[in-house]
Design an enzyme around this catalytic site. Sequence first.
Site, PDB file in Angstrom:
ATOM      1  N   ASP A 423      -5.281   0.873   1.828  1.00 43.15           N
ATOM      2  CA  ASP A 423      -4.034   1.487   1.389  1.00 43.15           C
ATOM      3  C   ASP A 423      -4.376   2.409   0.217  1.00 43.15           C
ATOM      4  OD1 ASP A 423      -1.212   1.871   0.974  1.00 43.15           O
ATOM      5  OD2 ASP A 423      -1.391   0.497  -0.719  1.00 43.15           O
ATOM      6  N   LYS A 424      -3.586   3.450   0.007  1.00 43.81           N
ATOM      7  CA  LYS A 424      -3.904   4.388  -1.074  1.00 43.81           C
ATOM      8  C   LYS A 424      -3.358   3.903  -2.414  1.00 43.81           C
ATOM      9  CE  LYS A 424      -1.559   8.188  -1.875  1.00 43.81           C
ATOM     10  NZ  LYS A 424      -1.230   8.139  -3.325  1.00 43.81           N
ATOM     11  N   THR A 573      -1.845   5.491   4.592  1.00 43.87           N
ATOM     12  CA  THR A 573      -0.844   5.640   3.541  1.00 43.87           C
ATOM     13  C   THR A 573       0.432   6.257   4.092  1.00 43.87           C
ATOM     14  OG1 THR A 573      -0.391   6.663   1.390  1.00 43.87           O
ATOM     15  CG2 THR A 573      -1.787   7.897   2.904  1.00 43.87           C
ATOM     16  N   GLY A 574       1.516   5.957   3.432  1.00 45.45           N
ATOM     17  CA  GLY A 574       2.783   6.593   3.764  1.00 45.45           C
ATOM     18  C   GLY A 574       3.015   7.854   2.965  1.00 45.45           C
ATOM     19  N   ASP A 620      -2.069  -4.131  -1.069  1.00 40.38           N
ATOM     20  CA  ASP A 620      -1.494  -4.965  -2.125  1.00 40.38           C
ATOM     21  C   ASP A 620       0.014  -5.085  -2.066  1.00 40.38           C
ATOM     22  OD1 ASP A 620      -0.781  -2.392  -2.839  1.00 40.38           O
ATOM     23  OD2 ASP A 620      -1.047  -2.750  -4.994  1.00 40.38           O
ATOM     24  N   ASP A 624       2.133  -3.731   3.326  1.00 41.80           N
ATOM     25  CA  ASP A 624       0.790  -3.887   3.875  1.00 41.80           C
ATOM     26  C   ASP A 624       0.622  -5.194   4.641  1.00 41.80           C
ATOM     27  OD1 ASP A 624      -0.132  -1.486   2.697  1.00 41.80           O
ATOM     28  OD2 ASP A 624      -0.421  -2.521   0.793  1.00 41.80           O
TER      29      ASP A 624
END
Length: 728
Positions: A423-424, A573-574, A620, A624
């Site tokens: 995830d970013k 990522t969104g 996190d 996710d």
Amino acid sequence: MSNHDRARRDTHTHHHTGHNDGHRREPVADRLDVEQEMLEEAAEVQPATHDGRDHTGHGEYAGHGHPAGHEGHVGHEGHNHEGMVADFRRRFFISLIATIPILLLTPMVRDWLGIGNVLSFPGDVYVLLALGTFVYLYGGWPFLKGFVEEVRVLRPGMMTLVALAITVAYIYSVAVVFGLPGMLFFWETATLIDLMLLGHWIEMRSVMGASRALEELARLLPGEAHHVQEDGSVHDVPVQHLRPGHRIRILPGEKVPADGRILEGRSSLNESMLTGESIPVEKQPGDEIIAGSINGTGALLAEVERTGEDSFLNQVIALVREAQQSKSRTQDLANRAAFYLTLVAIGAGMLTFVAWYLIADAVLPFALERTITVMVIACPHALGLAIPLVVAVSTSLSARRGLLIRSRPAFEAARNLDTIVFDKTGTLTRGEFGVTDVLTFGALSEEDILATAAAVEAGSEHPIAAGIIQSARERNLSIPPATDVEAIPGRGIRARIDGAMYRILSPGALEAESLQAPVDSASELGRQGKTVVFLVREQDVIGALALADAIRPESKEAVRTLHEMNVDVVMLTGDKREVAEHVAAELELDRVIAEVLPEEKSNQIRALQAEGRTVAMTGDGVNDAPALAAADVGIAIGAGTDVAIETADVILTQSDPRDAAAVIGISRATYRKMVQNLWYAAGYNVVALPLAAGVLAWAGIILSPAVGAILMSLSTVVVAINARFLRV
């Protein structure tokens, strides 16, 4: 959906529906079967793979090296493995003392020593019988008891072989005492028992040394706390008496007794044993503190927020215990191998007896000696220890590195990962604004532009202001004082510095005021998805600052390490594609999947798996959690949400992406060590078993049962020592 995914999904659902009770990781604790004490927890040894205890609570010793007896566990009461180490030591020394007169009274041994009949006397054979019986019953008791338990559950193993060997030798010797022609084997029985007890004692000491993770964690808590009463007086109370809302005083150099929040004082706290972070963390009023961390030079007043099972330390202990109790797939292989090796040993022993006594027409004592030696030397003791000891050491090593293993099978699968998805926000990046670029359009330097902008923003609580101020502090810039600070609604902020009016304006506000600036470079930064603001002095645009979600400095090293491991790194990522691609370019990622809705993340993981990839997901946030459950290995950042943590297989206590690479490194090192131990445990049988059977007897090479016991015990010690050398 695989069973593995479904199980983890169910775990996630259970946690999510019961989360309001305030127990951060209570579902984990609920699933823990606190049924074995330190040795079995840390080495994941099936009931009494070392000690032979009866785990039903009705006997002192039970089976050895099999999964029997789990249904009868009654908890920790009455079980003390350090006491059991002492028991083996005591049995060894007492049996050894009794063995000395047995050796001196045995005619064959006296002949070897050249002392003839000097020590013989009428009735000495009955004294020999009494001493041999004592050693057989007292020293051999753990093995005899374990044999009964193994037979009860139809899982013959280590104890079966030892019990059969010493019993055959003992019964034959008793028969000789009462008239059967032959040789006395009491000395073989006694020396075999002595060596087996010695091997168990040494082995258990090695196991205990490899099983200190929970003890070390438990020792982090102090015994007492300084409880501040309502009237301001301070009373020392046991830590277990603390409750949420209590105020505690923590003096310099003391351990923090409970999770809480600082009310007064500043200090730096060493949290390395809990989080793996080696650098002391600066703490001030309002900051959280963790039980077990060590206070630096400042005195603190704190309010207790979590105690007992709710505390971070106890959650860590629960997770470590769960990981150590969870079943290793490789251990299943070792268990099956040990079971079949036991059957092979019994069959080989019988075949050896038939071959020597009936076919080769050897004397009965020699045939029995060969049979006993075969069964002793083939004991699968080391095989039963090969995997559990590595599990114990790797779990302890991981915990010290801040990696908490919740699923042992998933952790072992991490060695096969070829793709890791990050995830970013909050994982590869900090999740907060930071200045990435400073442009200067006049005589001021980049440092002056940033320091001046920080001065203007000093009175603002806007995230952009916080990012500018934090970036200036990180660069140790001197921020000048500002006066007449005033927000400009919808446009920016202004302040006076050294008599001049400075403003920080958005691109729209700059255009609305018809102010000119060389915007080409600023526009390029905007196309990268960054937020750009301009610094204006009076009516002159003197600089610009670009802000973005700051990339963690550790991320580049993590990506580089993963590439060295031949693992592809993907960002999921969104966020906007422009922003994601800029981060990906900075970090040299292999693939970017951007503008993904939270509910679509798990589908993206499955799409990667459909390409034939073995995928790990690291994240996190709540969004996710489905992706963590769908991945082959789910890795949660420990600073994230409970839902993400409860859905993951491995938890990183620090928000450091390098730890994701460490998971793979430790998994690969653990597997290599397991394979080594399996070879050490079983490989010696290839040479030792034929020698035990007497294939080289024609050349004068014959192994006695005592030598066989030495070789068998030596293999267990080698396995134990090798496990402790696990390094990454």
